[in-house]
Design an enzyme around this catalytic site. Structure first.
Site, PDB file in Angstrom:
ATOM      1  N   LYS A 107       6.410   7.023  49.063  1.00 23.51           N
ATOM      2  CA  LYS A 107       5.291   6.324  48.426  1.00 23.51           C
ATOM      3  C   LYS A 107       4.322   7.384  47.955  1.00 23.51           C
ATOM      4  O   LYS A 107       4.275   8.491  48.505  1.00 23.51           O
ATOM      5  CB  LYS A 107       4.582   5.397  49.428  1.00 23.51           C
ATOM      6  CG  LYS A 107       3.967   4.189  48.768  1.00 23.51           C
ATOM      7  CD  LYS A 107       5.040   3.154  48.460  1.00 23.51           C
ATOM      8  CE  LYS A 107       4.469   1.909  47.835  1.00 23.51           C
ATOM      9  NZ  LYS A 107       5.479   0.826  47.824  1.00 23.51           N
TER      10      LYS A 107
HETATM   11  P1  NAD Z   1      -0.883  -5.137  40.962  1.00 24.91           P
HETATM   12  O1  NAD Z   1      -1.838  -4.022  40.855  1.00 24.91           O
HETATM   13  O2  NAD Z   1      -0.051  -5.496  39.776  1.00 24.91           O
HETATM   14  O3  NAD Z   1      -1.646  -6.460  41.436  1.00 24.91           O
HETATM   15  C1  NAD Z   1      -2.438  -6.488  42.566  1.00 24.91           C
HETATM   16  C2  NAD Z   1      -3.243  -7.761  42.525  1.00 24.91           C
HETATM   17  O4  NAD Z   1      -3.977  -7.899  43.744  1.00 24.91           O
HETATM   18  C3  NAD Z   1      -4.263  -7.798  41.382  1.00 24.91           C
HETATM   19  O5  NAD Z   1      -4.265  -9.086  40.806  1.00 24.91           O
HETATM   20  C4  NAD Z   1      -5.568  -7.511  42.106  1.00 24.91           C
HETATM   21  O6  NAD Z   1      -6.682  -8.044  41.433  1.00 24.91           O
HETATM   22  C5  NAD Z   1      -5.304  -8.250  43.403  1.00 24.91           C
HETATM   23  N1  NAD Z   1      -6.239  -7.915  44.463  1.00 24.91           N
HETATM   24  C6  NAD Z   1      -6.755  -6.715  44.792  1.00 24.91           C
HETATM   25  N2  NAD Z   1      -7.649  -6.858  45.795  1.00 24.91           N
HETATM   26  C7  NAD Z   1      -7.690  -8.188  46.086  1.00 24.91           C
HETATM   27  C8  NAD Z   1      -8.408  -8.962  47.001  1.00 24.91           C
HETATM   28  N3  NAD Z   1      -9.290  -8.408  47.832  1.00 24.91           N
HETATM   29  N4  NAD Z   1      -8.203 -10.312  47.026  1.00 24.91           N
HETATM   30  C9  NAD Z   1      -7.317 -10.894  46.192  1.00 24.91           C
HETATM   31  N5  NAD Z   1      -6.598 -10.189  45.294  1.00 24.91           N
HETATM   32  C10 NAD Z   1      -6.783  -8.860  45.246  1.00 24.91           C
HETATM   33  O7  NAD Z   1       0.052  -4.802  42.231  1.00 24.91           O
HETATM   34  P2  NAD Z   1       1.485  -5.393  42.583  1.00 24.91           P
HETATM   35  O8  NAD Z   1       2.489  -4.440  42.041  1.00 24.91           O
HETATM   36  O9  NAD Z   1       1.541  -6.814  42.237  1.00 24.91           O
HETATM   37  O10 NAD Z   1       1.494  -5.206  44.173  1.00 24.91           O
HETATM   38  C11 NAD Z   1       0.932  -6.164  45.042  1.00 24.91           C
HETATM   39  C12 NAD Z   1       1.504  -5.969  46.450  1.00 24.91           C
HETATM   40  O11 NAD Z   1       2.928  -6.089  46.384  1.00 24.91           O
HETATM   41  C13 NAD Z   1       1.241  -4.609  47.071  1.00 24.91           C
HETATM   42  O12 NAD Z   1       1.148  -4.746  48.463  1.00 24.91           O
HETATM   43  C14 NAD Z   1       2.508  -3.827  46.734  1.00 24.91           C
HETATM   44  O13 NAD Z   1       2.728  -2.760  47.620  1.00 24.91           O
HETATM   45  C15 NAD Z   1       3.526  -4.926  46.918  1.00 24.91           C
HETATM   46  N6  NAD Z   1       4.806  -4.683  46.242  1.00 24.91           N
HETATM   47  C16 NAD Z   1       4.867  -4.479  44.911  1.00 24.91           C
HETATM   48  C17 NAD Z   1       6.116  -4.303  44.311  1.00 24.91           C
HETATM   49  C18 NAD Z   1       6.266  -4.141  42.826  1.00 24.91           C
HETATM   50  O14 NAD Z   1       7.414  -4.159  42.347  1.00 24.91           O
HETATM   51  N7  NAD Z   1       5.218  -4.005  42.052  1.00 24.91           N
HETATM   52  C19 NAD Z   1       7.288  -4.300  45.080  1.00 24.91           C
HETATM   53  C20 NAD Z   1       7.178  -4.535  46.453  1.00 24.91           C
HETATM   54  C21 NAD Z   1       5.934  -4.736  47.015  1.00 24.91           C
END
Ligand code: NAD
Length: 418
Positions: A107
């Site tokens: 990461k």
């Molecule tokens: P992203 O940046 O696209 O979206 C994150 C979202 O969370 C945004 O809408 C943001 O506004 C919101 N957010 C931030 N703080 C917040 C709060 N306090 N309350 C409510 N919403 C809040 O990120 P993502 O890629 O969607 O990742 C989200 C989660 O999923 C993370 O934990 C990431 O590690 C996990 N994840 C992502 C992937 C991927 O393929 N992108 C894969 C596995 C896991």
């Protein structure tokens, strides 16, 4: 080992020791399995739009090299530190092993608020971060992907920066790229779709019909928005969504397509509606069939877990549920927990497909990507449920036990180096 500190790494460590106890891993074997192979810290100076120079700290943690290259996302977030990055790398290892992918976990990220940057500044941070990482990554060493605060465009800048240094296009250095730049069909949607696919498996197990089931999603980015959209496509009703700027709730179901259009135009949920505004602290506690935390770590604490009113907790985010909350959930068998390393594995599974396609320069149709994704998710789900029944443990313990045991066995047969 004093480098890896903070609440998120403490959580990963605590979870690991529970699994290690369950698997009877000897005390002197544990540090070797838990602690990362290496951590890289870099300074990323950029010119701001106002002419100032500003330096942002960047990290990359590579957990283990025992099963192939390392693989993992890149997070841009103001509060990022090496402990959080290391925890996410460790979880990636268990996740890849559970899914049967030939990777160790990694990461990385930059301690910067991506929402505070102009597009030019975001490009400058992205390119500088990859430039600093060039000596430490490679298609057979460490392959990056998107995570919170980064997206397909950032991956395209990473790929371009690495490629220009090599003097040729190296698409296989990152995954989650735009299809136009060597990405795969179906990667952007993979994590959210996988979350809902597994939620359906869980609903099925509970005998709850999917059509008409209700969902609440925290976070409306790559994972949350696609999960909400897929839920609607599958006939479910999305009652509530939130991001870091706003929270909306409607007992009759929200118009997810309209919410997505709003975010496509404005970047965030704020400003979509005044009538549907809801208290974000209460969102997770509303009655629903499927609750999808898809934003931050540690949002489901012990007290929150005690008040949840969902039937399925589908962990789209990494590490949303604390070990304290797990103790509470152990007393609430009516809630079916799909643990993060299973639930959000769709992202890394399709990243693996993208890497394979880039290495072979042979691209698949989206239908093939989706079919193979569901195949791996279904296999993992079945393995976890078999383990739950066999050992009488929680779904999280079962998923982690399978992942940790695979890494332990590989280390035992290879020796001390990787
Ligand atoms: P992203 O940046 O696209 O979206 C994150 C979202 O969370 C945004 O809408 C943001 O506004 C919101 N957010 C931030 N703080 C917040 C709060 N306090 N309350 C409510 N919403 C809040 O990120 P993502 O890629 O969607 O990742 C989200 C989660 O999923 C993370 O934990 C990431 O590690 C996990 N994840 C992502 C992937 C991927 O393929 N992108 C894969 C596995 C896991």
């Amino acid at each position: 080992m004093t480098l890896y500190t903070g609440p998120v790494f403490d959580m990963a460590r605590q979870q690991f020791h529970l699994i290690a106890d369950h698997l009877a891993i000897a005390a002197d074997e544990r540090d070797r399995i838990l602690y990362p192979k290496r951590a890289i810290v870099v300074s990323c100076p950029i010119h701001r739009d106002d002419g100032r120079t500003e330096v942002f700290q960047g990290y990359r943690v590579q957990h283990h090299l025992t099963m192939g290259p390392t693989k993992g996302g890149t997070r841009f977030a103001a509060s990022l530190d090496v402990g959080e990055v290391a925890a996410l790398a460790v979880w990636m290892s268990w996740k890849c092993a559970l899914a049967g992918l030939p990777y160790g976990g990694a990461k990385g990220g930059v301690a910067v608020d991506p929402y505070s940057l102009s597009r030019r500044e975001l490009e400058a941070v992205s390119r500088r971060y990859m430039q600093e990482m060039i000596p430490f990554v490679g298609p057979h060493i460490d392959v990056m992907a998107p995570d919170m605060g980064t997206n397909e465009q950032v991956m395209a800048w990473f790929m371009d920066t690495y490629s220009m240094y090599q003097g040729r296009t190296v698409t296989e250095i990152v995954t989650g790229k735009p299809v136009a730049s060597g990405g795969t069909e179906g990667r952007r949607e993979a994590t959210g779709r996988g979350v809902i696919h597994l939620a359906e498996r869980a609903l099925d197990t509970l005998g709850i019909p999917i059509a008409g089931a209700t969902a609440i999603v925290q976070g409306f980015g790559n994972v949350g928005a696609v999960a909400a959209q897929t839920a609607v496509e599958r006939g479910m009703k999305v009652l509530g969504v939130s991001d870091h700027t706003a929270c909306y709730f409607d007992r009759n179901g929200l118009d997810v397509a309209a919410l997505q259009r709003h975010v496509a135009t404005h970047g965030v949920l704020r400003g979509y509606s005044t009538e549907l505004v809801f208290d974000p602290a209460e969102l997770l506690l509303q009655p629903c069939d499927v609750l999808v935390p898809a934003a931050l770590e540690q949002v489901i604490t012990g007290p929150v877990a005690a008040r949840l009113q969902c039937r399925v907790l589908a962990e789209g985010a990494n590490g949303p549920t604390t070990p304290d909350a797990d103790l509470v959930l152990a007393q609430r068998p009516e809630i079916f927990v799909i643990p993060d390393i299973l639930c959000n594995a769709g992202g890394v599974i399709v990243s693996y497909f993208e890497w394979v396609q880039d290495l072979q320069q042979f691209f698949w149709a989206e239908a093939e990507v989706r079919a193979r994704l569901n195949q791996i998710l279904d296999r993992s789900f079945t393995q976890v449920m078999d383990r739950v029944r066999r050992d009488g443990i929680s779904t999280r313990m079962a998923a982690m036990a399978i992942g940790v045991a695979k890494v332990r066995d590989a280390k035992a047969t290879r020796g001390l180096f990787p």
